[in-house]
Design an enzyme around this catalytic site. Structure first.
Site, mmCIF file in Angstrom:
data_model
loop_
_atom_site.group_PDB
_atom_site.id
_atom_site.type_symbol
_atom_site.label_atom_id
_atom_site.label_comp_id
_atom_site.label_asym_id
_atom_site.label_seq_id
_atom_site.Cartn_x
_atom_site.Cartn_y
_atom_site.Cartn_z
ATOM 1 N N GLU A 105 0.548 -6.621 -2.263
ATOM 2 C CA GLU A 105 1.108 -5.292 -1.967
ATOM 3 C C GLU A 105 2.614 -5.267 -2.242
ATOM 4 O O GLU A 105 3.147 -4.271 -2.750
ATOM 5 C CB GLU A 105 0.824 -4.930 -0.502
ATOM 6 C CG GLU A 105 -0.665 -4.656 -0.261
ATOM 7 C CD GLU A 105 -0.990 -4.451 1.204
ATOM 8 O OE1 GLU A 105 -0.770 -5.399 1.995
ATOM 9 O OE2 GLU A 105 -1.458 -3.362 1.564
ATOM 10 N N GLU A 125 -8.084 -8.452 2.717
ATOM 11 C CA GLU A 125 -7.974 -8.058 4.121
ATOM 12 C C GLU A 125 -9.327 -7.759 4.765
ATOM 13 O O GLU A 125 -9.537 -8.015 5.949
ATOM 14 C CB GLU A 125 -7.059 -6.826 4.253
ATOM 15 C CG GLU A 125 -5.575 -7.128 4.100
ATOM 16 C CD GLU A 125 -5.084 -7.099 2.657
ATOM 17 O OE1 GLU A 125 -5.918 -7.184 1.730
ATOM 18 O OE2 GLU A 125 -3.855 -6.988 2.461
#
Ligand code: 3H9
Length: 698
Positions: A105, A125
């Site tokens: 990210e 995640e």
């Protein structure tokens, strides 16, 4: 502590380096350092472009998972990434090793990304019960299109750099070398002046024409394949928001969904499972620096399904194995199994044809243990017969070189008694693989009474080398996993005896999250296996021996399960689906009538509590006896060997969530009602429950 983020300038390029071993996780100190370094780069008039890179073998493993559940400290990761995103000076992220979660990210908040070949890039995640919560669900679709982003985010599986290039996640891939040099080369070749600080967040071209049907399809697939999981559906919601809303609104939606996942018990269970897998490798009682014995040549005795499976564990890791079986036809069948498995893997594209041949060649046959004189580790995997095993170990004692590790794969026999058949019990241990050995990740490493520390350290290391999750256990009947399974099995059988249908018991366990019910598993493993074990236990007068029951009747009829086309369930030709069988219903009816049992309706809650609380109570006894080192070791055994749902963290973690007080009171009530000694709460469980404590607090 030194600042984990440094800044330097080389000519017109500012270089920000994260150096926070072991995995450059983006914890608070790193986030503070990143913001400070970016500000310094922004202030320096001579800096025209910036490179973000990191030291060590991993670019970054993402957010610091150990911070989860604690109050967040500014700057948060989304705030850091927002600062990179709005930098007026173009930033090139230099990826190598692994860039996962927040570790992708952050680069997506940069303006360009270059990667070394082989770098693993992804948003895992979901495997922790979360979704990418620092812009990943909004920026990845802007690079790859929604469909591919959805796939990566919902599965959590990474892609390699070459694929990331095709997908548009990275702008260039360099064959090897140093990632920083690759980024500098990229800047030089592009020209500093030609770089633009266009943020990914401003792009909409790849998401503009997304077909809304992809979201409905993803939801339907998840409802079918992962009906119990919370976060995958939230991942779909978040990616959908990327195409429905402008970036800032999408980001806010992602944040809200991320917080929902963070608050879910599934997140806690999955993160416990993540750390548990790593924790079990640490053996507190081993002195620091315990030397490892060399393991370069392995012998496996017994070429049956188990033995040939174990041989493949080593061949797959590039370690040569001698597979021994006195029966030539058994040896040939074992080798054929090895060949079939590897050729099958190659056909499915999992390995290359050359790799398959290389692995096959690593397994060499022999008809006598004499061939094992230079083996560093020998694993015996013949059938469960104490006299036979003692004979084999006495022979190994004569043949094997000094210092060789002699392991038994027994699942029920006393490792100490086997060790006594040798003159070197310090070199003897158990290595209990689970079937199919080449696939199941669990390995119970058994420490005998006299096993030396360096043997323990070595077999734990061997587990790691062959890609297993090794858990150290002590000697007892069934070790940890099967001992607890035995408790669940006894309850499952009793529940059916009292009136439940086998399919009701299985449906409850499947509803809890096990991939299959207890009886479907018995049919898969072979009803005769449990039958023989029960008979042996009765003969041995074991205190936990189960009285003859309806399941013995099923076995006596030759209904051994899938392999005979019928067991507790019936099976149709070429189909492994367990189907309730009216014949079994009739056997049960007759059995209950003859035993004078009036069947009663049993509710699902009772089934769940009796099956699982019996396991938890046994787990507490196991802990008390020191057979398992920690509660987490029991959890990991059940997660990796028996399909305990990872999102529930394992039986002991789950028990802590239920509350030990509640479990204790139910056990007492069952004990009062039945007088059965196994319902008596273990002293450890009693002590913890009364003190309001948990297994985790031990
Ligand atoms: C995330 O990023 C959320 C964001 O979207 C939003 C935030 C707002 N944090 O596995 P190893 C430890 S969620 C803290 O043995 P390997 C690990 O416990 C994160 N610690 O090495 C171990 O500690 P110890 C998404 C971490 O080479 C040590 O590092 N990222 C973290 O076999 C070595 O680890 C992931 O899910 C972490 N993020 O494998 C990636 N990662 O030595 C999770 C590792 O005390 N990590 N540790 O036992 C992995 O998959 C593997 O660790 C990795 C390296 C493949 C990176």
């Amino acid at each position: 502590m030194d600042n984990p983020v440094s800044f330097e300038r080389r000519a017109r390029i500012g270089i920000i380096t994260i150096d926070s071993p072991p995995v450059n996780a983006l914890g608070h100190a790193v986030r503070v350092g990143l913001v400070a370094a970016l500000e310094e780069a922004g202030r320096d008039p001579q800096v025209e472009a910036i490179v973000l890179n990191s030291a060590g073998r991993i670019f970054t493993a993402g957010a610091d998972i150990r911070e989860f559940g604690k109050p967040s400290q500014a700057p948060t990761l989304p705030e850091v990434i927002a600062a990179f995103d709005r930098s007026a000076k173009p930033i090139v992220a230099a990826l190598h090793g692994t860039a996962l979660g927040g570790g992708l990210e952050l680069p997506m908040g940069c303006h360009y990304r270059v990667a070394l070949a082989g770098t693993k890039i992804g948003l895992p995640e979901v495997k922790l019960g979360l979704l990418p919560g620092a812009g990943g669900t909004q920026r990845l679709p802007r690079l790859t299109g929604a469909e591919r982003a959805l796939d990566m985010i919902v599965t959590g599986n990474p892609v390699e750099a070459a694929e990331a290039l095709e997908l548009g996640i990275v702008d260039a891939v360099y064959p090897d070398g140093i990632a920083l040099d690759a980024a500098l080369d990229f800047i030089e070749k592009t020209g500093v002046d030609k770089l633009t600080a266009t943020p990914v967040s401003s792009r909409t071209d790849r998401i503009a024409n997304t077909d809304p049907a992809v979201f409905a399809a993803a939801r339907a697939k998840l409802a079918k394949e992962k009906p119990n999981l919370f976060s995958p559906q939230r991942c779909v919601d978040a990616v959908e928001a990327a195409v429905q809303f402008p970036f800032t609104e999408g980001l806010a939606r992602e944040r809200a969904l991320f917080q929902e996942c963070m608050a879910s018990p599934q997140r806690a269970g999955l993160i416990h499972a993540f750390f548990g897998e790593r924790e079990v490798a640490k053996i507190p009682s081993l002195p620091a620096g315990t030397p490892l014995r060399k393991v370069e040549k392995v012998g496996v005795i017994g070429a049956g399904t188990m033995g040939s499976g174990i041989a493949m564990c080593f061949a797959s890791a590039g370690i040569p194995v001698t597979l021994v079986d006195a029966k030539p036809e058994a040896l040939q069948a074992g080798l054929a199994n090895v060949r079939r498995t590897y050729e099958g893997n190659a056909k499915k594209g999992r390995i290359s044809a050359e790799e398959a041949e290389r692995r096959i060649a690593l397994v060499q046959p022999a008809e006598s243990v004499d061939a094992l004189s230079d083996a560093d580790l020998v694993i015996e995997a013949v059938f469960e017969d104490m006299e036979l095993k003692k004979k084999i170990f006495a022979a190994l004692d004569r043949v094997c070189k000094q210092g060789a590790i002699l392991a038994t794969n027994t699942s029920t026999l006393d490792v100490d008694a086997i060790a006594e058949a040798t003159s070197r019990p310090q070199d003897v241990c158990g290595m209990h693989f689970f079937s199919p050995a080449n696939i199941m990740r669990l390995l119970e490493n058994v420490r005998g009474e006299k096993t030396s520390d360096d043997v323990i350290a070595t077999i734990m290391d061997v587990a790691r080398r062959i890609g297993k999750v090794g858990v150290l256990v002590g000697v007892c009947y069934g070790f940890v996993g099967n001992r607890m399974l035995h408790q669940r099995g006894r309850e499952a059988m009793s529940l059916v005896e009292e009136g439940a249908a086998p399919e009701q018991v299985d449906a409850v366990l499947k509803g809890f999250g096990f991939p299959m019910g207890h009886f479907a598993m018995s049919d898969l493993a072979g009803v005769d296996v449990g039958w023989r074990i029960r008979q042996e236990r009765r003969k041995a007068g074991a205190p936990d021996a189960i009285a003859p029951n309806w399941l013995d009747r099923i076995a006596e009829l030759g209904r051994y399960g899938q392999k005979t086309g019928a067991g507790i369930y019936r099976y149709e030709q070429g189909d492994r689906t367990p189907r309730p069988d009216p014949e079994v219903a009739k056997i049960l009816e007759d059995y209950r009538r003859e035993a004078g049992i009036a069947p009663r309706p049993i509710d699902d809650q009772e089934i769940l509590e009796r099956c699982l609380y019996a396991m938890v109570n046994e787990g507490a006894r196991i802990l008390e006896e020191g057979v398992a080192l920690r509660a987490v070791d029991i959890d990991v055994i059940w997660l990796h060997g028996y399909g305990f749902p990872a999102y529930r963290g394992g039986p002991m973690f789950w028990a802590d969530q239920v509350g030990l007080g509640k479990i204790h009171d139910t056990l007492v009530a069952l004990h009062d009602k039945t007088g059965e000694p196994h319902w008596k709460p273990s002293p450890l469980l009693e002590r913890l429950a009364k003190a309001g404590q948990t297994f985790a607090s031990l």
